[in-house]
Structures are given as C-alpha cells and as structure tokens.
Write a protein that holds these residues in place. Structure first.
Motif, PDB file in Angstrom:
ATOM      1  N   ALA A 185      49.340  35.842  33.397  1.00 39.93           N
ATOM      2  CA  ALA A 185      48.789  36.214  34.306  1.00 39.93           C
ATOM      3  C   ALA A 185      47.158  36.850  33.784  1.00 39.93           C
ATOM      4  CB  ALA A 185      49.173  37.702  34.956  1.00 39.93           C
ATOM      5  N   SER A 186      47.225  37.362  32.318  1.00 43.92           N
ATOM      6  CA  SER A 186      46.199  38.178  31.891  1.00 43.92           C
ATOM      7  C   SER A 186      44.627  36.515  31.913  1.00 43.92           C
ATOM      8  CB  SER A 186      46.261  38.238  30.720  1.00 43.92           C
ATOM      9  OG  SER A 186      47.055  37.423  29.308  1.00 43.92           O
ATOM     10  N   ILE A 187      45.532  35.449  31.355  1.00 46.40           N
ATOM     11  CA  ILE A 187      44.692  34.189  30.592  1.00 46.40           C
ATOM     12  C   ILE A 187      44.625  33.844  32.295  1.00 46.40           C
ATOM     13  CG2 ILE A 187      45.310  31.771  30.383  1.00 46.40           C
ATOM     14  CD1 ILE A 187      47.527  32.463  28.150  1.00 46.40           C
ATOM     15  N   ILE A 188      45.007  33.449  33.599  1.00 51.23           N
ATOM     16  CA  ILE A 188      44.263  33.450  34.856  1.00 51.23           C
ATOM     17  C   ILE A 188      43.342  34.077  35.297  1.00 51.23           C
ATOM     18  CG2 ILE A 188      44.891  32.786  37.302  1.00 51.23           C
ATOM     19  CD1 ILE A 188      48.222  32.508  35.903  1.00 51.23           C
ATOM     20  N   LEU A 189      43.457  35.281  35.057  1.00 52.52           N
ATOM     21  CA  LEU A 189      42.331  36.645  35.003  1.00 52.52           C
ATOM     22  C   LEU A 189      41.262  35.788  34.581  1.00 52.52           C
ATOM     23  CD1 LEU A 189      44.412  39.579  36.710  1.00 52.52           C
ATOM     24  CD2 LEU A 189      43.499  37.834  37.814  1.00 52.52           C
ATOM     25  N   PHE A 190      40.930  36.164  32.851  1.00 43.47           N
ATOM     26  CA  PHE A 190      39.800  36.389  32.211  1.00 43.47           C
ATOM     27  C   PHE A 190      39.278  35.305  32.089  1.00 43.47           C
ATOM     28  CE2 PHE A 190      38.326  34.852  27.814  1.00 43.47           C
ATOM     29  CZ  PHE A 190      37.029  36.062  28.341  1.00 43.47           C
ATOM     30  N   VAL A 191      39.980  33.722  31.883  1.00 41.50           N
ATOM     31  CA  VAL A 191      39.637  32.760  31.799  1.00 41.50           C
ATOM     32  C   VAL A 191      39.234  31.885  33.595  1.00 41.50           C
ATOM     33  CG1 VAL A 191      40.253  29.892  32.377  1.00 41.50           C
ATOM     34  CG2 VAL A 191      41.604  31.462  30.811  1.00 41.50           C
ATOM     35  N   GLY A 192      39.906  32.510  34.667  1.00 37.88           N
ATOM     36  CA  GLY A 192      39.250  32.101  36.101  1.00 37.88           C
ATOM     37  C   GLY A 192      36.873  33.191  35.676  1.00 37.88           C
ATOM     38  N   ARG A 193      37.052  34.441  35.288  1.00 36.45           N
ATOM     39  CA  ARG A 193      36.046  35.139  35.611  1.00 36.45           C
ATOM     40  C   ARG A 193      34.796  34.557  34.760  1.00 36.45           C
ATOM     41  NH1 ARG A 193      34.431  38.001  40.210  1.00 36.45           N
ATOM     42  NH2 ARG A 193      36.351  38.960  40.632  1.00 36.45           N
ATOM     43  N   ALA A 194      35.206  33.716  33.665  1.00 34.85           N
ATOM     44  CA  ALA A 194      35.240  32.753  32.421  1.00 34.85           C
ATOM     45  C   ALA A 194      34.269  32.081  33.390  1.00 34.85           C
ATOM     46  CB  ALA A 194      35.570  33.604  31.010  1.00 34.85           C
ATOM     47  N   TRP A 195      34.905  31.602  33.324  1.00 32.86           N
ATOM     48  CA  TRP A 195      34.271  30.006  33.965  1.00 32.86           C
ATOM     49  C   TRP A 195      33.766  30.131  35.312  1.00 32.86           C
ATOM     50  CZ3 TRP A 195      33.899  25.084  33.687  1.00 32.86           C
ATOM     51  CH2 TRP A 195      33.889  24.519  34.747  1.00 32.86           C
TER      52      TRP A 195
END
Length: 511
Positions: free
Chosen positions: A76-86
């Motif tokens: 979940a942390s990967i999805i949230l971080f990568v999504g926002r970083a993208w």
C-alpha cells in the motif's frame, strides 16, 4: 502609507512618460476586467473535482487499500508513494506543454480541461474497484492510480493557470480566488460526505467499540466485505457524475481572455525551469507552503485511522471528518475579509498557527466524542486558511515576475505546475512514510483492533510531526518579500503596461 503609494518609483524606471488618455475608453476597459457573480461561480465550480476526488483519496484511500482491498501495508505504501511521485513529475511536464499550447477558439487552457475529463472519470472509478484476482492486484491499483493522477494533472494545471486569464484586475482575481476556495472547501465537504456517509455504514467490524473483544462480538451485526466494496463503488460513481457536471459548468460559464501583449518570448522547458526555480519570492513562497502543506497532509492521510483506532470512534469517524471540512467551508469568507483587511502575510501567520493548539489537544485528551467534535470545528477554521492563502498569493508572485520580466510570455502555467509538483511530491512522501510507519508498528490488515504501538504511531503522525513542520514553514514564510505595498505597486505597473500595449496596438491598426 496610502494604498498604491510607492508604485511611482518603480514606474519611473520602467515605463516612458505618456500623456493622460482623455478619451472615453477608460470606463469600458475597467468594465471589461470585471467579472460577474455568474462568471466567478462557474470558475469556482471548476475547482471542485480536484478537491472532491482529493478529499476522498486523501481520507479514505489508505484505509481502503488496507482494510477493503486488504493489501499488505508495504505494498500500500508503494502504491501511495509511487502514485503521488508520478503525479508530481507530470505537473511540470503538463505545465510546459500547456505553456506551449496554441490559442484555439475556446482558449488555450480549456481544451486540456475538456479532453482530460472523461479519462479522469474512468480511471478514478477503477481505483475503487477490487479486481477478482490476487496476483496482479498491486499492479492494478498502481496503474490506475497513476493514470488518474496524470489525467487530473491535465485538468488541474490548466485550471490553476486560468486564474491569470479570466481577468487582468488583481481585485477581481482575488475575489474569484475566494469564490474558488469556498467551492473547493465545499468540494472537500462533498467528497468527505459522499465517501464517508456511503462507506461509513459499511464496516466489517462491530458497531460498538466495547464489542471488539467481548463475548457478544460474534452476534454483532456485520456488513459483508462485498457490500463494503459495493459502497465504495457507488460513492465513486456519484463523484464521477459530479466531476463531469463541474467541468461542463466551467466550460459554459468562463471565457478565457487572450493576452494582447506584443513583446513575447516563448520559453523552452529548460529556460522556464531555470527562471522559475531561480526566482527568489517564488522559491520562498513554495518552500514555506511545502512544509505547512506537508503538515496538513500527514494529518489528513492518517486522521481516519487515528479516529478509528486511537480514539475508538469507529462509527463516527466519517461525521468528524465532515465537521472539519464543513467548518472550513463556512469560514472561507471570513479569511477572505481578514487577508483583505490585514494583508496576506498576517493571514498566513494567524491562520496556520491557529491549528497548532488543536493538533496538540486532540492527542492529549481522553477519548471523548463531544470534545472530538468541538476540536474538529476549531480545526476546520485553520484548514480554510491553508486552502485559501497559497492560491491567493501565487498570482502576486506571477505579477511580480511579469513586472521584472515584461518580455517573457507563457510562464504562468509553469509557476502553478511547479508549485503543484512540490505539494504533490510532499503528499506522496507523507503517505508513503506514514503507511510504512504503520507497518513497522505492527498494523494488522483487516483487523478490527490494532496493537498499542499503532495507536502511538498514529498520534505522532497527527500531532508532533505536523506541528514541527508548521513552525519550520512559517519561519521560511517570514522571509517572503511581497508585502501589500509591493503588491499594489505591481498592480499599478501592470495596468500601465497593458494600457501602453493597447494604445500601441490601436495606433498600428489605424495605420
């Protein structure tokens, strides 16, 4: 010093002295710069989709991924971080492309807004759909979250830059921005209400906290996981319909004004990046609000979990969130009056600082529902200030840049897109770090109760850390150089420059 006094010393060095214009064109010019209430409302409505979807994702996506999609906290942390970083990376890219876009019959910003809307709606809906397979579930959410953020960027960056093209008058822009902030806070209320009320009743856990470990817990009424998933889908469907209606209202009620200036220098991406990132007032404003925004993003991203697991108000968390946003919406007009009366910098210090006592109080008090509601009302007042002030001050920086660089054209979207870039990147960091912190604290996915370490972690994430970030941000904002005197001087200079260009164009057309 009288209002507007001091502008002459700037004008003397930048503009040629010209005779007063005694014809009857002054009044029509002034009227042309004025916006009707209908124009302001339609412009303001365009900001609602970003906030409606943003509040739903900000408050509920983390808890949705953990407890409904039942992903591991690390994933979940990967999805949230990568999504926002993208999302953050796409902002300056879209800002540059918008700045290079050609003028069309409906403007330069509006085509981006209209074309991105259907794709944004589709991808948003699919974020809240739980696929019937386990193997590629993480990839599903990552792809559609990134796609939605990209489409949302193609909507929001041009919309933000549109502020500079609805009118040339600073007062009218400030007024339109106040309308926009009012509607945007109402949008967060609406997003929180729709998502919270439809999803709030759908819980797999006992409705009473006392039943969590009690012997009657098996007899407690529960809602199936499938019904919870359906509730999220219904909420997302309603939000998608509102998104489309708001985009249509913006298109029908706002006319984009074409710039008239003759001396224009289009920027390459590299030139634009250098000019924006080397402009002192802009950097100080952005970094200051970066810290304060990060503080409120940490609070927003973890507040639903904090209310549920630390305070134990599982069946009331959606109502508490709604009270915060409703309180913020109702106080936007007061903040607009405050910044008009006392200046924007004073509004920043007073408005954002006022949140600190309530951040401290909410973790110090014993779990009490009435006190939680009272603290929520007070906290909403500060939330309103954080909504209004950055977007009210950014046009002042753009105007200041125009005064110092009158020959440069097409830079407005770059200023807005890089600001959004930093804010979204900070959001990704806050969501990623907080979700990872919960994993290290021992968060149990799908459980109705959590270890004490999780409760302590949530308290740290919603109080001490945001308070420190607010203090750092306010110290940086103290160095922000555009005060009321300089702002009024820029306003007068820009009007003189526009009048000069208009007269030159009129002379050339008559030859």
């Amino acid at each position: 010093m009288a209002r507007g006094e001091g502008a002459e010393q700037y004008a003397a060095g930048l503009l040629p002295i010209k005779p007063l214009n005694t014809d009857k064109t002054a009044k029509p010019k002034d009227q042309r710069n004025r916006l009707t209430v209908w124009n302001k409302l339609c412009y303001a409505v365009g900001g609602a989709p970003y906030q409606i979807t943003g509040s739903a994702l900000g408050f509920f996506l983390q808890i949705y991924l953990l407890d409904v999609a039942q992903l591991d906290p690390f994933h979940a942390s990967i999805i949230l971080f990568v999504g926002r970083a993208w999302d953050a990376v796409t902002d300056p890219t879209v800002g540059f492309l918008v700045s290079r876009s050609r003028w069309t019959s409906i403007g330069r910003m509006m085509p981006w807004i209209l074309c991105s809307t259907p794709f944004a709606v589709l991808t948003y809906f699919l974020i809240w759909y739980v696929p019937p397979f386990e193997q590629g579930k993480v990839l599903w959410y990552l792809v559609f979250y990134c796609l939605f953020q990209s489409m949302q960027t193609c909507f929001h960056v041009p919309y933000s830059a549109l502020t500079m093209f609805i009118t040339n008058d600073q007062k009218e822009r400030d007024s339109a921005t106040a309308y926009r902030m009012m509607v945007e806070v109402l949008g967060t209320v609406l997003g929180t209400a729709i998502q919270g009320q439809l999803v709030g009743g759908a819980t797999n856990c006992p409705t009473e906290p006392d039943d969590l470990n009690g012997r009657n817990s098996t007899n407690t009424s529960r809602v199936s996981l499938d019904e919870t998933k359906q509730a999220y889908l219904i909420a997302s469907g309603v939000i998608c319909i509102i998104y489309v209606l708001c985009a249509a209202g913006l298109f029908l009620g706002v006319k984009e004004q074409k710039e008239n200036w003759q001396k224009k220098t289009l920027l390459t991406f590299r030139q634009g990046l250098w000019l924006v990132m080397s402009y002192g007032p802009y950097i100080k404003l952005v970094i200051g609000f970066l810290f304060t925004s990060l503080a409120f993003m940490l609070l927003e991203g973890n507040f639903a979990l904090f209310i549920t697991y630390s305070l134990g108000h599982r069946k009331d968390f959606q109502n508490i969130l709604l009270v915060i946003m409703l309180s913020g919406a109702l106080t936007i007009p007061w903040w607009q009056w405050f910044l008009t009366r006392f200046g924007k910098k004073k509004a920043v210090y007073f408005g954002i600082t006022s949140a600190v006592p309530f951040m401290i109080l909410i973790v110090c008090i014993k779990s009490n529902l009435i006190i939680s509601y009272l603290v929520s009302v007070a906290a909403g007042v500060s939330v309103a200030a954080t909504f209004l002030l950055p977007w009210s001050m950014l046009p002042d920086v753009v105007d200041d840049f125009k005064v110092k660089n009158p020959d440069i054209h097409g830079h407005e979207a770059l200023f807005y897109s890089f600001y959004v870039f930093f804010i979204k990147f900070a959001s990704g960091v806050s969501l990623g770090v907080s979700t990872l912190s919960l994993k290290f604290a021992g968060y149990v996915t799908g459980s109705c109760s959590q270890p004490e370490a999780v409760s302590l972690t949530l308290k740290v994430l919603v109080s001490p850390v945001p308070v420190v970030l607010i203090v750092v941000g306010l110290l940086i904002l103290r160095t922000y150089p555009i005060d009321e005197e300089r702002r009024q001087g820029n306003r007068k200079l820009l009007q003189e420059m526009r009048d000069s260009e208009s007269e030159t164009s009129a002379l050339e057309s008559s030859v």
